[in-house]
Write a protein that holds these residues in place. Structure first.
Motif, PDB file in Angstrom:
ATOM      1  N   SER A  76      44.420  47.376  52.577  1.00  0.00           N
ATOM      2  CA  SER A  76      45.552  46.792  51.988  1.00  0.00           C
ATOM      3  C   SER A  76      45.260  46.709  50.493  1.00  0.00           C
ATOM      4  O   SER A  76      44.019  46.490  50.248  1.00  0.00           O
ATOM      5  N   PHE A  77      46.078  46.791  49.603  1.00  0.00           N
ATOM      6  CA  PHE A  77      46.244  46.672  48.371  1.00  0.00           C
ATOM      7  C   PHE A  77      47.301  46.307  47.728  1.00  0.00           C
ATOM      8  O   PHE A  77      48.586  46.365  48.028  1.00  0.00           O
ATOM      9  N   LYS A  78      47.494  45.326  46.455  1.00  0.00           N
ATOM     10  CA  LYS A  78      48.756  45.126  45.869  1.00  0.00           C
ATOM     11  C   LYS A  78      48.609  45.784  44.682  1.00  0.00           C
ATOM     12  O   LYS A  78      47.744  45.751  43.699  1.00  0.00           O
ATOM     13  N   THR A 183      54.818  39.922  42.442  1.00  0.00           N
ATOM     14  CA  THR A 183      53.900  38.897  42.755  1.00  0.00           C
ATOM     15  C   THR A 183      54.582  37.524  42.535  1.00  0.00           C
ATOM     16  O   THR A 183      55.124  37.279  41.416  1.00  0.00           O
ATOM     17  N   THR A 184      54.651  36.609  43.636  1.00  0.00           N
ATOM     18  CA  THR A 184      55.193  35.492  43.366  1.00  0.00           C
ATOM     19  C   THR A 184      54.136  34.263  43.375  1.00  0.00           C
ATOM     20  O   THR A 184      52.978  34.694  43.798  1.00  0.00           O
ATOM     21  N   ASP A 190      48.555  31.660  48.050  1.00  0.00           N
ATOM     22  CA  ASP A 190      48.160  32.104  49.528  1.00  0.00           C
ATOM     23  C   ASP A 190      46.884  32.879  49.688  1.00  0.00           C
ATOM     24  O   ASP A 190      46.048  32.655  50.455  1.00  0.00           O
ATOM     25  N   ASP A 191      47.178  33.899  48.916  1.00  0.00           N
ATOM     26  CA  ASP A 191      46.211  35.218  49.013  1.00  0.00           C
ATOM     27  C   ASP A 191      44.750  34.847  48.268  1.00  0.00           C
ATOM     28  O   ASP A 191      43.683  35.146  48.651  1.00  0.00           O
ATOM     29  N   SER A 471      44.946  35.268  37.825  1.00  0.00           N
ATOM     30  CA  SER A 471      43.473  35.673  37.963  1.00  0.00           C
ATOM     31  C   SER A 471      42.709  34.539  38.586  1.00  0.00           C
ATOM     32  O   SER A 471      43.347  33.350  38.364  1.00  0.00           O
ATOM     33  N   VAL A 472      41.403  34.942  38.929  1.00  0.00           N
ATOM     34  CA  VAL A 472      40.513  33.620  39.646  1.00  0.00           C
ATOM     35  C   VAL A 472      39.458  34.039  38.680  1.00  0.00           C
ATOM     36  O   VAL A 472      38.654  34.791  38.809  1.00  0.00           O
ATOM     37  N   LEU A 473      38.921  32.838  37.902  1.00  0.00           N
ATOM     38  CA  LEU A 473      37.774  33.088  36.960  1.00  0.00           C
ATOM     39  C   LEU A 473      36.755  32.831  37.892  1.00  0.00           C
ATOM     40  O   LEU A 473      36.819  32.403  39.031  1.00  0.00           O
TER      41      LEU A 473
END
Length: 485
Positions: A76-78, A183-184, A190-191, A471-473
């Motif tokens: 799966s990908f977004k 994207t919300t 949640d992801d 983003s997640v640093l």
């Protein structure tokens, strides 16, 4: 119908073989993207902090996308939308319909939605109008981008009723749906919450070590503050403080002139236009030592610079010349002095008839990459160093009242922003809430107000940064766009 079914099966087999023959390793992908990295690397945008920050954030998200493609069993990908500022050698010669700035770069936005490295690499290069010829020389059976896109633009275009009859998925329709996905905030949290929590927990010991080192060095050297120009990771920052600590032990006598000053770890060594001591992170102790030895001379130049600002102020009716780190390029003291000196000589020769102190309370900054004066929403004038004095006089007179109103509004916005940050931090039990310099107070206020209307249990104990992208640093900080949906 049977013939159609056979043709469809053969077509799918051919597509799979084509993809398998064009597999690419992550090392090959990075090598193929060298022209792209050269065109967007943040180090080439030192004079443009906003564009530099956008490219830094986009590169982080791109690297995450490329890493995901290499994960075993990745299915799966977004779709990931990215924006880059791309350096141009000859911006005027391009026919690409993108927005160019006067500074030799253009803004490019594109969406990644491919599932293999080769197609992704080709999409990136083509989106930025960069050559893809070198990709064919890699040790893979590469093909031009037109063939890479054949997974969608198939040689056989089936009628829509065929997919309804057979139950097969229409690849073109799937792609269109993927591109429409937006994207919300809730879906993204949640992801990504689990990944952020894991990284944050791992970084906690280093965060404590960083705080300890910063407090100890600030106290030992009697510094006003220790800062970083760029968003380096916690481990990188600790390493820099350890290096400074070793220098203090080896040469304590050279550090006696730093009392009350701010040390900034950045890309080059010297003294900044704001009067901060800059320590280049790529420089060795020898270079740092020379900077500390030169501090008395830097302080003399700084006094001359302040005197120059006062003289410009007198010629312009008392308007205050300021330097705003968050909004202006990181200039050395020498560079800023030359800019001020050139502007002062031009004003002095023009003899503009400003009434003394008629513009007291107003502020202005000098910009070398601008051609016309403007008024910033925060109330300060943005004046080009090459501005025509007569045009400058007319513009300041015409905008003076609006500038005063903007300055008053700025003070109110700063208070509102601070209150909303405190309220949001407490409401969501955040460990920290902050914003990137390129996010304005108005944007931060709007973001916090909308956040306070939501129920977000995911944020408890997290570090939340308001940015322009999701983003997640690497140390677990969650970055969300100020205009999240």
């Amino acid at each position: 119908t049977f013939d159609c079914f056979v043709r469809l099966c053969l077509d799918k087999i051919l597509m799979q073989r084509t993809l398998q023959s064009r597999t690419l390793s992550i090392a090959d992908a990075i090598n193929a993207l060298r022209p792209f990295y050269f065109a967007v690397h943040p180090d080439f945008f030192g004079q443009h902090p906003k564009e530099r920050e956008v490219n830094e954030n986009s590169l982080k998200r791109l690297n995450g996308y490329l890493e995901n493609l290499q994960k075993p069993g990745f299915r799966s990908f977004k779709p990931t939308q990215l924006t880059f500022y791309v350096r141009e050698r000859e911006p005027n010669s391009s026919n690409v319909q993108e927005s160019f700035s006067a500074s030799g770069f253009r803004a490019v936005s594109f969406t990644l939605h491919t599932r293999d490295l080769l197609s992704t690499v080709l999409d990136i290069l083509n989106s930025c109008s960069l050559s893809t010829e070198h990709v064919q020389s890699l040790n893979v059976n590469s093909q031009p981008h037109k063939e890479a896109k054949s997974t969608v633009n198939r040689p056989i275009k089936w009628d829509k009723t065929y997919y309804s009859f057979t139950g097969f998925k229409d690849p073109e329709e799937e792609l269109e749906q993927a591109q429409r996905v937006e994207t919300t905030l809730l879906s993204w949290l949640d992801d990504n919450e689990a990944s952020a929590v894991k990284k944050l927990k791992k970084s906690l010991p280093l965060r404590k070590e960083l705080e300890r080192l910063k407090i100890e060095l600030s106290h030992e050297l009697q510094l006003s503050d220790i800062r970083w120009q760029r968003s380096w990771g916690i481990a990188h920052r600790c390493s820099q403080l350890h290096s400074l600590g070793r220098l203090v032990q080896q040469r304590p006598e050279i550090l006696e002139n730093v009392k009350g000053r701010t040390v900034v770890f950045t890309d080059r060594s010297g003294m900044s236009a704001a009067g901060h001591i800059m320590l280049g992170t790529m420089d060795v102790h020898h270079h740092w030592t020379k900077i500390f030895e030169r501090l008395p001379n830097y302080y003399k130049l700084q006094k001359r610079l302040l005197l120059l600002e006062d003289r410009i102020s007198q010629l312009l009716g008392g308007i205050q010349v300021i330097y705003i780190e968050e909004l202006q390029p990181l200039l050395t003291l020498e560079e800023y002095f030359e800019t001020l000196n050139s502007f002062y000589n031009k004003l002095r020769d023009s003899r503009l008839p400003f009434h003394p102190r008629s513009l007291r309370g107003l502020q202005m900054i000098l910009e070398s990459d601008r051609y016309a004066p403007s008024l910033h929403e925060l109330g300060h004038f943005m004046i080009p160093t090459i501005c025509d004095p007569a045009a400058l006089q007319w513009f300041i007179f015409a905008k003076a009242q609006e500038a005063r109103e903007n300055l008053k509004r700025k003070e109110e916005m700063m208070l509102t922003e601070k209150e909303l940050i405190n309220t949001s931090t407490e409401r969501f039990s955040l460990d920290r809430l902050y914003k990137e310099p390129s996010v304005s107070s108005a944007q931060m206020i709007d973001c916090c107000k909308r956040l306070l209307e939501e129920s977000l249990p995911y944020l408890q104990g997290m570090h939340l940064c308001i940015s322009h992208f999701y983003s997640v640093l690497q140390d677990g900080d969650l970055c969300i766009p100020w205009n999240w949906k």
